[in-house]
Design an enzyme around this catalytic site. Structure first.
Site, PDB file in Angstrom:
ATOM      1  N   HIS A  45       0.815  -1.206   0.000  1.00 39.75           N
ATOM      2  CA  HIS A  45       0.000   0.000   0.000  1.00 39.75           C
ATOM      3  C   HIS A  45       0.856   1.266   0.000  1.00 39.75           C
ATOM      4  CE1 HIS A  45      -3.817   2.087   0.651  1.00 39.75           C
ATOM      5  NE2 HIS A  45      -3.200   2.853   1.533  1.00 39.75           N
ATOM      6  N   HIS A  91     -10.112   2.959  -0.972  1.00 41.06           N
ATOM      7  CA  HIS A  91     -10.301   2.527   0.411  1.00 41.06           C
ATOM      8  C   HIS A  91     -11.108   1.229   0.385  1.00 41.06           C
ATOM      9  CE1 HIS A  91      -9.905   4.463   4.610  1.00 41.06           C
ATOM     10  NE2 HIS A  91      -8.724   4.410   4.025  1.00 41.06           N
TER      11      HIS A  91
END
Length: 750
Positions: A45, A91
């Site tokens: 990430h 998200h």
């Protein structure tokens, strides 16, 4: 001696080889806090360790680009001394575990990316993917996720005071266990007032501002870098909790401090929290940062250095100010009721040094956390295909069956009205929205600069699952086409690349093909990528999502007038099909059937998909854009609508489903069976409604770029009649509206 066991290394998402590399670089074993810091910055990430090598293939330069990839948001020049900052982020993982807060904090994060650059956010869009709400096995959970995600997006945007002006929402069973929530935001400011996230000036204070630090969100970035399994529900504490009212105060305080000239650098505490903001600011500035955690405002007692450094509590920023002006910074934030404390200083040694009440608990080179993070060129193979190349011979439907199919398509999850979603958003706050949700592109006026900006989002996972390269190119083409329907010139793009596990060669193959396809199309359509997001490991129990590259493009309009919309406005207008009936379609019936397998007709009516996505001729497509923009700018059309999913029949119906409920009478002929002409999804096509006196001018513009512009019919009251090769689709526009408008509400109600 190894004092950190193998299980702990694995819990931090590290391989044994990566741990050995840490030990080698440090010259010793890391402390637990250092292990947490390094592991989160080395997570997929944060580090993009599987994707960085391929992202370099994307175009990033252009005449309007002021800031490209590498900062919190990309920035483009929009003229008259003003600039726009924009970016898209995902998200996904948090929204699966806790839909409301996952989506809400996704919006909060992308807004901070915008005002961190010094821009005031003016608009948000969202790209959403869910499992079908009517799925026999997973429908209940899918409906729960849809409700939570939409509620979270609405809550944060509405409370913060930024309009959510459009987006897209599609449903496929591949998203049953892993929804996608991509948030796209844009802000405006003077182009000489750009701020950067870097630490400069040895001895300058490092100042923490915003909300207090809690235990929410710890390991959030690591969670977003792994597949879901049976224990995923236990990760609920890893989801951050947002406070949009506090973020509104934080934005106003930050912008005021920027205006006063007391900030040298500013960085959002996003993924990895205090860890990422400190090391990234030091890394960009070529400096070090030393902090003492005793000064960090905390809302929970007994937090350890590990927890403080890895917390992803929301609404927090890190600033660097010039020594001597600290009190001015504190005064601004006190005025807005926010914490602002000096927690450290800028140093010259390039280290991230963390103390706890004076004792050093972590000391790591910034370079180890940023530029020297692992970089993998993972093996890639032929992309995984979820459907066969060859499908069935498509049965020829009767006129009655085609009429019934049109109603079924308009009532299907992908094609029905998304009013049940966008009506939860305040899309008119600040009164800049001139073309609201439900149109091909959203448009906001920029009063300061005297121009308008159009925003569009596109992605088609079904196309990309069948051919990632062509699917990505089609997404870019459609996004530019949507902008052209409102007269906007596409100027720059941001992307969100959503894929499964990159450690599987067939998934990595999907990623490589999609990135290369997107890069090729962005170069051709002159929409350089200014930044974006990569979201990998979107899998649950080994089942990957469809490869879903999403592209968001900003377009420039040189006026602030309200653009034409996509709906027919009156009866008695000529209907013009820019691009022709089936451009770029092979004369080979077998190839036509193969590409028909990617359509909504195949998915909804035939209940299966196969084959390849529609064929795209980028040169032809670009000329269509030029034709449509010229027609719109000369105000020659009353309505303009891009043809995409569902094909001609669905496109004509949707043009009639506006406030006036205007039908159409259309007749075309083609060399293929009628249902291909009605429901094929060939690109490079746009429907116009045009007054008689403007037909000649429209034809002249199209002919000048060698683009067909046949008049195929006329608008009329009440009924929709589409005659193809003698077969007729017939329906009441009012009945179609009832089907289309209420379908999603019924599905979400269960």
């Amino acid at each position: 001696m190894n004092t950190i066991n193998t299980e702990l290394i694995e819990q931090h998402g590290l391989t044994s080889g990566e741990y050995d590399r840490i030990v080698e670089k440090l010259g010793r074993e890391p402390t637990l806090t250092e292990l947490g810091i390094i592991s989160v910055m080395w997570s997929e990430h944060c580090s993009y360790k599987s994707s960085r090598i391929h992202l370099k293939k994307l175009p990033t330069d252009g005449e309007r680009i002021l800031v490209g990839p590498g900062e919190n948001a990309g920035i483009v020049d929009i003229g008259n001394g003003y600039a726009a900052a924009f970016k898209i982020e995902s998200h996904n993982h948090p929204s699966f575990i806790e839909p409301f807060q996952g989506a809400a904090t996704g919006v909060g994060g992308i807004l901070r990316d915008i005002f961190t650059m010094g821009a005031r956010p003016l608009a948000v869009m969202d790209s959403l993917r869910f499992g079908p709400p009517d799925d026999a096995a997973a429908g209940s959970r899918n409906r729960h996720i849809v409700g939570g995600v939409v509620g979270g997006v609405a809550h944060y945007g509405n409370c913060f005071g930024v309009p959510t002006i459009g987006g897209e929402c599609l449903f496929e069973s591949s998203y049953n266990g892993n929804p996608l929530v991509n948030a796209y935001a844009l802000g405006i400011f003077r182009k000489d007032r750009i701020f950067f996230g870097k630490a400069s000036g040895v001895g300058n204070p490092v100042i923490y501002v915003g909300a207090k630090t809690g235990r929410d969100g710890i390991h959030g970035a690591s969670m977003a870098s792994a597949e879901f399994d049976e224990q995923s529900e236990q990760k609920r504490p890893n989801v951050q909790v947002g406070d949009p009212f506090l973020e509104k105060l934080l934005m106003e305080a930050c912008l005021e401090a920027m205006d006063q000239g007391v900030i040298l650098g500013i960085q959002d505490m996003g993924a990895a929290g205090l860890t990422c903001s400190t090391c990234e600011m030091g890394g960009r500035g070529g400096t070090g940062i030393e902090i003492d955690l005793r000064h960090v405002p905390q809302r929970e007692q007994g937090m350890t250095p590990y927890e403080i450094m890895l917390s992803e509590s929301q609404e927090r920023m890190l600033l660097v100010a010039e020594r001597g002006v600290e009190e001015k910074v504190f005064s601004v934030f006190k005025k807005w009721g926010l914490d602002a404390v000096e927690i450290g200083t800028v140093t010259s040694d390039g280290m991230l040094r963390v103390r706890d009440h004076g004792e050093i608990v972590a000391e790591v080179p910034n370079s180890l956390l940023t530029d020297d993070a692992p970089l993998y060129n993972r093996p890639s193979a032929a992309p995984y295909r979820p459907a066969p190349l060859e499908g069935p011979t498509v049965p020829t439907p009767s006129s009655d069956q085609m009429s019934a199919s049109l109603g079924l398509l308009l009532g299907s999850p992908d094609l029905c009205s998304k009013r049940a979603i966008y009506e939860q958003y305040d899309y008119m706050v600040r009164t800049n929205t001139t073309l609201p949700p439900g149109s091909d592109a959203a448009v906001i006026r920029i009063k300061e600069a005297g121009v308008s900006l159009a925003m569009a989002l596109d992605g088609n996972g079904r196309y990309c699952a069948l051919d990632p390269r062509e699917g990505a190119k089609l997404a870019v083409a459609e996004c530019c086409r949507n902008l052209s329907t409102v007269g906007a010139e596409p100027i720059a793009a941001t992307n969100c690349l959503n894929f499964g596990n990159p450690e599987k060669p067939e998934i990595m193959g999907q990623f490589v093909e999609a990135v290369e396809g997107m890069g090729e199309a962005c170069r051709f359509f002159e929409t350089p990528i200014t930044g974006g997001n990569v979201s990998l490991y979107n899998e649950t129990l080994g089942d990957a999502i469809y490869p879903t590259p999403v592209i968001g493009i900003v377009g420039l309009i040189d006026h602030m007038d309200t653009p034409v919309g996509s709906h027919f406005r009156a009866a008695g207008r000529k209907i013009v099909l820019i691009g022709g009936l089936l451009p770029a379609v092979s004369a080979d019936l077998a190839d036509l059937e193969r590409r028909f397998g990617s359509t909504q007709y195949a998915k909804v009516i035939l209940g299966r998909t196969w084959g390849l996505p529609p064929a795209l001729d980028m040169g032809y497509e670009k000329r269509v854009h030029e034709v449509v923009r010229a027609i719109v700018r000369q105000e020659l059309a009353e309505s303009v609508h891009d043809l995409s999913e569902g094909g001609l029949a669905v496109g004509l119906a949707r043009c009639g489903l506006g406030p006036e409920r205007i039908g159409a009478r259309v007749e075309v002929r083609c060399d293929f069976p009628s249902h291909f002409g009605a429901f094929h999804e060939a690109p490079s096509r746009v429907l116009l409604s045009v007054a008689d006196e403007n037909i000649e001018a429209v034809s002249r513009i199209a002919a000048g770029l060698a683009i067909p512009a046949p008049v195929i019919g006329e608008t009329q009251l009440d009924d929709l009649q589409i005659r193809i090769n003698g077969d007729t689709i017939h329906a009441s526009i009012h009945e179609l509206y009832e089907t289309w408008d209420s379908a999603l509400e019924r599905m979400l109600a269960g």
